[in-house]
Enzyme design. Structure first.
Site, PDB file in Angstrom:
ATOM      1  N   SER A   1     124.898 -27.982  21.221  1.00  0.00           N
ATOM      2  CA  SER A   1     126.134 -27.825  20.483  1.00  0.00           C
ATOM      3  C   SER A   1     127.019 -28.974  20.913  1.00  0.00           C
ATOM      4  O   SER A   1     127.093 -29.283  22.103  1.00  0.00           O
ATOM      5  CB  SER A   1     126.750 -26.477  20.847  1.00  0.00           C
TER       6      SER A   1
ATOM      7  N   ARG B   1     127.018 -18.289  33.044  1.00  0.00           N
ATOM      8  CA  ARG B   1     127.583 -17.485  31.960  1.00  0.00           C
ATOM      9  C   ARG B   1     127.521 -16.004  32.324  1.00  0.00           C
ATOM     10  O   ARG B   1     126.432 -15.443  32.434  1.00  0.00           O
ATOM     11  CB  ARG B   1     126.802 -17.715  30.654  1.00  0.00           C
TER      12      ARG B   1
ATOM     13  N   ARG C   1     115.999 -23.831  27.195  1.00  0.00           N
ATOM     14  CA  ARG C   1     115.779 -23.562  25.768  1.00  0.00           C
ATOM     15  C   ARG C   1     114.911 -24.625  25.123  1.00  0.00           C
ATOM     16  O   ARG C   1     114.026 -24.320  24.327  1.00  0.00           O
ATOM     17  CB  ARG C   1     117.116 -23.500  25.026  1.00  0.00           C
TER      18      ARG C   1
ATOM     19  N   ARG D   1     116.654 -15.008  25.074  1.00  0.00           N
ATOM     20  CA  ARG D   1     117.105 -16.396  25.105  1.00  0.00           C
ATOM     21  C   ARG D   1     118.377 -16.630  25.908  1.00  0.00           C
ATOM     22  O   ARG D   1     118.991 -17.678  25.805  1.00  0.00           O
ATOM     23  CB  ARG D   1     117.239 -16.944  23.681  1.00  0.00           C
ATOM     24  N   HIS D   2     118.768 -15.656  26.715  1.00  0.00           N
ATOM     25  CA  HIS D   2     119.966 -15.837  27.544  1.00  0.00           C
ATOM     26  C   HIS D   2     119.625 -15.722  29.024  1.00  0.00           C
ATOM     27  O   HIS D   2     118.897 -14.830  29.440  1.00  0.00           O
ATOM     28  CB  HIS D   2     121.012 -14.779  27.199  1.00  0.00           C
TER      29      HIS D   2
ATOM     30  N   GLU E   1     119.243 -22.732  18.218  1.00  0.00           N
ATOM     31  CA  GLU E   1     120.169 -23.777  18.653  1.00  0.00           C
ATOM     32  C   GLU E   1     119.807 -24.257  20.053  1.00  0.00           C
ATOM     33  O   GLU E   1     119.582 -23.465  20.951  1.00  0.00           O
ATOM     34  CB  GLU E   1     121.594 -23.201  18.647  1.00  0.00           C
TER      35      GLU E   1
ATOM     36  N   GLU F   1     127.718 -13.394  30.775  1.00  0.00           N
ATOM     37  CA  GLU F   1     127.551 -12.541  29.595  1.00  0.00           C
ATOM     38  C   GLU F   1     126.446 -11.536  29.863  1.00  0.00           C
ATOM     39  O   GLU F   1     125.359 -11.902  30.278  1.00  0.00           O
ATOM     40  CB  GLU F   1     127.176 -13.393  28.382  1.00  0.00           C
TER      41      GLU F   1
END
Lengths: 546, 546
Positions: free
Chosen positions: B472, B315, B520, B323-324, B469, B317
């Site tokens: 998903s 990712r 996670r 948490r990333h 979360e 991002e």
């Protein structure tokens, strides 16, 4: 059959609003729009009533109307919890009424009153038939069923009956299903590039047909991989692929290994001369790992003792061969050594034997399926006290020289000579699986431990299947000073691999390991002849899709 | 102790040849070189003899000289096959003479005649002591042992003896090892950035010491990950990480899933708005997969029925949060649906319960180790007939509104409100694990199946642990026409995802699935508070090393 897959339950589409037009006044426009809308609605209503009337008439005429047709788009509308069965279980269900979801593998109408459907679930298939019967199966129903496209997914209700004779065209040949209800779950909305029957046909069958059958070329298969993968052969290949991974893990777990996950994004291009893929990483750059080599060695320096990893490895080599992929699955392991690196070599040997045994004992059915399309001499290995054949590099060279290869050509053993050696070894030792130990130091990467007595040799080995390398491994250098020296010898600036070196400066146990290419093991065990067949969605310099 | 790790067995280094110099004639040069060489050799010989004499003298004085010292660089010189034991097995070996390889966790000399060594193997440690004894252990030997650096790797021979009292500083406290031989296998060649004792110290211990102890910050740990990972806490964390993967696979295998491996190199940037990493691919470009979403759906279209994949996802991002990560391990699965997408949701629920049970039943010891450093309320979930708490998105919103959050803020539930909901749910339902079902369609990706009756809702769910979360998932659209329509609605050109769409045009069963972030799950189950602690070598926008 394109209308068959039309979703009957689509969400409403919105009309875009129209603003800021010039011309008639706004109120005039509104009036006109209202009138037009009214007319439109009236027309729609009339059409709907007409349609309804026609449908009713048709339904009255067709006493089976409720027993077949296209289901609304499956959006989880209800949950009646009706059990559905596997085709494989049908022989034990003689007389039962069953419900099952399957593909139409092919179909054949016999006149207007009967249709045969070959239903398929993965590697299993069964014959179903639908016969006109009063109050139950109408002519319309049979016609509709006969018109369903190959590869449509249907929901079938029917009674299992012993077949009068073994049905050879199905894998489950002792029973058939007499269909009472048939619904379309998902239709086919495109021309099939080839059928699954074509995909599964053997070369012998094609030749026997005088080339009447379609021969599906590999590129066509890979371009349409989703349908190609539905073939029996491919379902079996990937079941065996998963099995190799499972057997790998099982053996290592039972020997105290722990699974790790190391990052594929690397800050520096490292390890070997092989080219690496560059990645744009925010404002800087990164590289894709060519192997988890450095990470798994750091895990040893971090006291994990025995580690393995199953993950993708990336090689930016522009090699368009039958045995190279740009991305493949690496089965890697690394372990500490107590006394001698042969502890590692023997662990790896035990691992391979465990995989071979596991495949032979539990996947013979799948192996047979693959063999139908890819005929191969059975894969041989040595059992019992004599154990796996282990040759030194020198002995391997001698075997090739005896066979007529010039010794000058054998500083390294190239791919062609590797294959030749495979044939020599099979003839002489009756095995397709063997180990070559003690490679010359100059052929190995900088982190390979030199032999204690002859510095031109190394404590390293390759494993072979059918004359091709499937594993490369060695004892690694755990001493930072010798490691730096070897880096400089291979033109690598130690500072560029500081994090890696630091691991050894903080004390590291002697260790060794190896890396296995999953697709190669699969290709060679099954003799698939092209590594692309052993990868779900293969990647090579020219292929990034699908 | 830097000399301790000096390899004693380095391969000879070659002298570069000197060619083409001007000045004296070649023969003159040769003569001079010969003379110089002769002198050098004589000097070397004299030095060697002197050294040897000194060594002999020392050896005569030191009756224990053979019982300790630095081993030659381990190059697999010999293989005596002497069994070596684990520290964990020592309590059952009272009276035995054992051989073991371990790290020196710390050491403490008592005068010149005795030294205590705390020996460590991963999570286990034992006290060893060396006492001067005639003919066996010399003063020199004790001095040498006391001087060994922390984190050195040693080979120890000694007798296991019941300890007079439980030794609290070791995990194996009922016995100790009386050392008779001690050899250095691998020394420490750098200043330790921190000790493993520091790394394992709890906040409470640091506070109790009046901050005398070194508090090792996360960045320091990650910069020196190899030593950080040697801590008991980290050994336990990564044992549990591996266990989560194993439990995931075991559950899915027993439910008929097959493991697949899909390529991380993609021809097109797809799926969602989240940014993707670009890769230079020969003369063109490629992208790193953000998830195996498209591949696993294609596997369903290819009739694999139930598939899972464990692999890295990427990712791009620029999120520098707790948490990333830019690269993490995805545990993904996809399965066909017979009647209702709740079949998938229930499968995933069963999967999580099986993971939680497995960890509690088999890894309580490791969980306790981690809890010492990361104190946490025990992770709670609901058992028995009432089962896992399932809320609809609307019910979740209502709970937050009741708790005082303005409804206008709740079109989506942001991270802060997710955590708040976690606290509300724990207080009200006594569970840290729950499911939110029926998310609004507009919050989900284009491939999500809309609810059959309310097109603003979707057949999708998220799973939560401690208010965050962790999964998903959804029923996916398997109809190509609806899929195209939804793509256009989200501004994606269907032609750009042709390969993906084609899979559905050839008939595809209704299906659904989900993706789990391994790190996670680990972080939240153990309450590690920062996802980097759950990754062996974490990657974030600012970290690509080690």
């Amino acid at each position: 059959m394109s209308e068959a897959s039309e979703p009957t339950n689509q969400p409403p589409t919105e009309q875009p609003e129209v603003d800021g037009q010039t011309g008639p006044s706004k109120s005039e426009l509104k009036k006109r729009a209202k009138a037009a809308e009214k007319e439109k609605k009236a027309a729609e209503k009339a059409a709907k009533q007409q349609e309804l009337a026609a449908q009713q008439a048709a339904a009255e005429a067709d006493y089976a109307a409720e027993f077949y047709g296209t289901l609304p788009l499956h959006q989880s509308q209800s949950r009646p919890r009706q059990p559905r069965v596997d085709i494989a279980s049908l022989p034990s269900r003689d007389g039962e009424t069953v419900l099952l979801r399957a593909r139409i593998h092919n179909s054949r109408a016999q006149g207007s009153k009967m249709v045969f459907l070959n239903l398929r679930q993965r590697t299993e298939s069964v014959q179903a038939l639908m016969i006109v019967a009063p109050e139950k199966v109408s002519k319309q129903m049979v016609k509709w069923a006969a018109g369903l496209a190959t590869e449509s997914i249907v929901l079938v209700e029917g009674v299992v009956k012993k077949s009068p004779e073994i049905i050879k065209s199905a894998t489950v040949g002792t029973v058939e299903v007499e269909v009472s209800k048939l619904f379309l779950i998902s239709g086919v909305d495109a021309r099939l590039p080839f059928t699954v029957e074509d995909a599964d046909r053997t070369e012998a069958e094609i030749e026997a047909s005088g080339d009447q059958f379609n021969r599906v070329l590999l590129d066509t298969r890979l371009n349409n991989r989703v349908i190609d993968l539905r073939s029996q052969t491919n379902q079996a290949i990937f079941k065996i692929q998963a099995a190799v991974g499972d057997l790998f893990r099982q053996f290592l777990h039972s020997n105290g290994f722990i699974e790790i996950h190391s990052p594929k994004l690397q800050g520096a291009a490292t390890e070997s001369g092989a080219s690496v893929f560059k990645v744009s990483y925010f404002k800087g750059g990164a590289f894709l790992a060519q192997s988890p080599q450095l990470a798994k060695q750091m895990a040893i320096a971090a006291d994990f003792e025995r580690v393995y990893e199953i993950g993708p490895v990336f090689r930016a080599e522009d090699s368009n061969t039958l045995r190279h992929l740009t991305e493949f699955m690496g089965l890697d392991l690394e372990m500490t050594i107590e006394e001698h690196y042969h502890e590692v070599m023997e662990m790896l040997d035990g691992l391979f034997l465990s995989i071979f045994h596991g495949l032979r004992d539990k996947y013979q059915k799948e192996i047979d399926v693959v063999n139908k399309q890819f005929p191969a001499e059975e894969f041989k290995w040595r059992e019992g006290p004599e154990g796996t054949l282990k040759l030194s590099f020198k002995e391997a060279v001698d075997l090739l020289v005896e066979d007529g290869v010039a010794r000058e050509e054998l500083d390294d053993i190239n791919t062609e000579n590797e294959k030749r050696l495979g044939r020599i070894v099979r003839a002489k030792y009756e095995t397709d699986y063997y180990i070559i130990d003690k490679f010359p130091m100059e052929l190995r990467p900088f982190y390979t431990m030199p032999d204690p007595t002859d510095p031109t040799l190394s404590n390293s080995y390759d494993f072979f299947m059918r004359g091709e390398e499937i594993l490369s491994g060695a004892q690694r250098i755990h001493d930072p000073k010798l490691l730096e020296q070897q880096m400089r010898g291979k033109g690598i600036e130690p500072e560029s691999m500081r994090g890696y070196l630091d691991g050894f400066r903080l004390g590291c146990s002697p260790h060794g390991g190896g890396g296995i290419g999953l697709e190669r093991v699969l290709m060679l065990f099954l003799k698939l002849n092209n590594i692309r067949r052993a990868s779900l969605f293969p990647r090579d310099p020219k292929r990034l899709e699908p």
